[in-house]
Structure formats: structure tokens, C-alpha cells
Design a protein around this motif. Structure first.
Motif, short mmCIF file in Angstrom:
data_model
loop_
_atom_site.label_atom_id
_atom_site.label_comp_id
_atom_site.label_asym_id
_atom_site.label_seq_id
_atom_site.Cartn_x
_atom_site.Cartn_y
_atom_site.Cartn_z
N ALA A 1 -1.04 -0.47 9.84
CA ALA A 1 -1.07 -1.93 9.99
C ALA A 1 -0.81 -2.34 11.44
CB ALA A 1 -0.04 -2.58 9.07
N ALA A 2 0.08 -1.63 12.11
CA ALA A 2 0.46 -1.98 13.48
C ALA A 2 -0.45 -1.38 14.53
CB ALA A 2 1.90 -1.53 13.73
N LEU B 1 3.50 2.83 -2.03
CA LEU B 1 2.28 2.23 -1.49
C LEU B 1 2.23 0.70 -1.50
CD1 LEU B 1 -0.29 4.60 -3.28
CD2 LEU B 1 0.50 4.74 -0.91
N ALA B 2 2.95 0.07 -2.41
CA ALA B 2 2.73 -1.36 -2.65
C ALA B 2 2.94 -2.21 -1.40
CB ALA B 2 3.62 -1.84 -3.79
N ALA B 3 4.09 -2.07 -0.75
CA ALA B 3 4.36 -2.89 0.44
C ALA B 3 3.39 -2.56 1.56
CB ALA B 3 5.81 -2.67 0.90
N GLY B 4 3.17 -1.27 1.80
CA GLY B 4 2.27 -0.86 2.87
C GLY B 4 0.84 -1.30 2.67
N SER B 5 0.41 -1.36 1.42
CA SER B 5 -0.98 -1.80 1.15
C SER B 5 -1.20 -3.22 1.62
CB SER B 5 -1.29 -1.68 -0.35
OG SER B 5 -0.59 -2.65 -1.11
N LEU B 6 -0.22 -4.09 1.38
CA LEU B 6 -0.36 -5.48 1.81
C LEU B 6 -0.26 -5.59 3.33
CD1 LEU B 6 -0.78 -8.38 0.80
CD2 LEU B 6 1.71 -8.64 0.78
N LEU B 7 0.64 -4.82 3.94
CA LEU B 7 0.72 -4.83 5.41
C LEU B 7 -0.63 -4.52 6.03
CD1 LEU B 7 4.08 -2.87 5.93
CD2 LEU B 7 3.68 -5.28 6.50
N ILE B 8 -1.30 -3.49 5.52
CA ILE B 8 -2.59 -3.09 6.09
C ILE B 8 -3.67 -4.13 5.84
CG2 ILE B 8 -4.47 -1.40 5.91
CD1 ILE B 8 -2.29 0.72 5.35
N GLN B 9 -3.75 -4.62 4.63
CA GLN B 9 -4.77 -5.61 4.31
C GLN B 9 -4.59 -6.88 5.11
OE1 GLN B 9 -4.01 -5.62 0.10
NE2 GLN B 9 -5.58 -4.09 -0.35
N ARG C 1 -8.12 -1.70 5.54
CA ARG C 1 -8.69 -1.49 4.21
C ARG C 1 -7.87 -0.43 3.47
NH1 ARG C 1 -14.81 0.86 3.16
NH2 ARG C 1 -14.77 0.85 0.86
N VAL C 2 -7.63 -0.69 2.18
CA VAL C 2 -6.89 0.24 1.34
C VAL C 2 -7.67 0.43 0.04
CG1 VAL C 2 -4.69 0.80 0.24
CG2 VAL C 2 -4.72 -0.63 2.29
N THR C 3 -7.95 1.68 -0.32
CA THR C 3 -8.66 2.00 -1.55
C THR C 3 -8.03 3.25 -2.16
OG1 THR C 3 -10.27 3.54 -0.56
CG2 THR C 3 -10.83 1.17 -0.51
#
Length: 284
Positions: A216-217, A233-241, A246-248
Motif C-alpha cells: 500500500a505504501a 489479510l483483512a486490514a491489509g487488503s483495504l490498505l492496498i485497495q 489490487r487484491v485477489t
């Protein structure tokens, strides 16, 4: 919920404030325990560790959250039996609730145990199965990564954005070494062997949540791993999006909380990363 629109505006601010407060308090306490834990137990395998500090961090976070939101559901790693089936069942039960907090009290326990300063507190809030708040805190560097659905992602108040590289050969990517030595680890190692020659370099630092925060950074171009859990994964997925990435899953299907085999990137290299995993038969 009488006014969903107003709740989403007013509520999320308080949700995020609570998540930040919980991560910061737990992280600072964890830091005081570095090198000073008193018990070490094994969970799913000899590489899957837990200390009383993990349990204490989760208890602290749970108590703080329940003080503010007693009607919410809570899913923490240390409150779930070891193994993928138990994790899957616990997630399914939690998602029956409207709001669920998804917490990894120390992501990177092995690093913590060895005094290697790459571990984090990961806290996410999902509303009807969708992550709306994500916080990852690195107490060793005092770096706080925060994302709100639709409002961007930030690190200490500065907006984060993914890296600009467009090819694997220009990319620094990360992965992990899964604790499941019978299934996930061999698959992940196939991916490492195939992808390493195609990228600038690979990092395996031991905290999936921090790896995703680094994507994300813009510090990493991509990350993948087999056999993770929602709390990884949950918190990191939102950071990236929220940072434009992209997260899949490893087959390219959209991320959701049940995903265990993840691929995350700046978006530019995503298809190339997925293709490399497919060719290596390393999708899981």
C-alpha cells in the motif's frame, strides 16, 4: 439502523478511532514485552507459535472494542483453534453478525519471539462481509497504516499510494513461509522458485499484514502467499485497495474474507504475477 447513510459517515469515524487506539495501545504494550515473554507454545506446527503476549494483546484489544461496541462480533486469531478448518468455521460463524472485528494481535509472532523487529498488530472491521476499516501498526518503527472504505489510506496522516513499476522484472515482491509444511509451504516454495528469477528481488520478512501495508505504501510492488487467514489479510487488503492497488485470490478472483491464497500488488504487475504463479502450478 434507522439511517444507514448517516451511520456510515458518523460511525466509521468512531470505528476508525477505536481501531487506531486499540492498535496503538496493544502495540506499545507488545514492545515492552520484546525479549521478555515467559511462555512459548506451539499451535498448528512447530513453526506456528503463540506466547502469553499474543493472548494478552488480543484480550486487551477485545476488551477495548467491546467497551465501545458490545453488540459487535469479534474474531481474533488466539480465540480460534489451530488449523485451517477451525479458522474457516470461526469466520463463517462471525460473518453471521452485521459487524465483525477481525484481529491478529501479533502478526509475526516468530519474529517477536526472536527479537526480529518486523511484526505488527492488525485490526479490521467488516460490515456485512465487507472490510470498511483497516489498521496495521508496526510498534518497532511506530508506523501506523490506516484505511477507511472509500476514503483512502494513510500512514501517519500522509496518504499512501502504490508503487509505479509496471513489470515484474522491475519489482520488489514479498511472500511468506507458511506454517503448514504439508500443503501450503511446498506450493509457496514452488512460487518462490519460479518468481525469483523474474523479479528484482524477493523479501520474506514474516508478517503478511506488514507486507501488505508495504504494498500500500509503495515499498513493495506485490505480495502473495498460500494458506493465510482472514486476520492476516483483512486490514491489509483495504490498505492496498484504498492506495490504488489490487487484491485477489491467486486465481484472480476478487478478494473476500474467506480468501486464503492471496495475491496483492500495485495493480500494474498483477496479471503478470498471477500468470507466473499459474505457470509454476503455485496457485494453491
Amino acid at each position: 439502523m434507522s439511517d444507514p447513510g448517516n451511520e456510515s459517515i458518523v460511525g466509521r469515524k468512531s470505528f476508525t478511532a477505536v481501531a487506531i487506539n486499540c492498535a496503538a495501545k496493544a502495540g506499545e504494550w507488545i514492545k515492552t514485552k520484546l525479549g521478555a515473554y515467559s511462555s512459548l507454545d506451539l499451535k498448528y506446527s512447530s513453526q506456528d507459535l503463540v506466547t502469553e503476549v499474543d493472548r494478552g494483546s488480543e484480550k486487551m484489544i477485545r476488551n477495548l472494542i467491546m467497551t465501545h461496541f458490545p453488540d459487535h462480533s469479534f474474531l481474533g486469531e488466539e480465540g480460534v483453534e489451530a488449523g485451517p478448518e477451525a479458522s474457516k468455521k470461526a469466520l463463517q460463524n462471525a460473518l453471521e453478525e452485521e459487524y465483525v472485528w477481525i484481529v491478529d494481535p501479533i502478526d509475526g509472532t516468530t519474529n517477536f519471539v526472536h527479537g526480529f523487529p518486523f511484526f505488527s498488530v492488525s485490526i479490521a472491521l467488516a460490515y456485512r462481509g465487507e472490510v470498511i476499516v483497516g489498521v496495521v501498526y508496526d510498534p518497532s518503527r511506530d508506523e501506523l497504516f490506516v484505511a477507511e472504505k472509500g476514503k483512502g489510506a494513510y500512514m501517519h496522516g500522509k496518504r499512501t499510494s502504490v508503487a509505479l513499476q509496471t513489470t515484474l522484472r522491475e519489482s520488489l515482491v514479498a511472500t511468506g513461509l507458511p506454517a503448514d509444511q504439508h500443503y501450503a509451504l511446498p506450493i509457496n516454495l514452488k512460487g518462490v522458485q519460479a518468481i525469483t528469477p523474474q523479479v528484482r528481488n524477493i523479501r520474506i520478512a514474516g508478517s503478511a499484514a506488514l507486507h501488505m501495508a508495504y504494498v500500500a505504501a509503495g515499498r513493495l510492488n506485490g505480495f502473495w502467499e498460500i494458506g493465510l487467514n482472514s486476520w492476516d489479510l483483512a486490514a491489509g487488503s483495504l490498505l492496498i485497495q484504498e492506495s490504488g492497488g489490487r487484491v485477489t485470490d491467486t486465481f484472480g478472483e476478487p478478494y473476500h474474507l474467506s480468501v486464503r491464497n492471496v495475491a496483492a500488488s500495485n495493480g500494474h504487475i498483477h496479471d503478470e504475477l498471477l500468470d507466473a504463479l499459474k505457470k509454476a502450478e503455485a496457485q494453491g
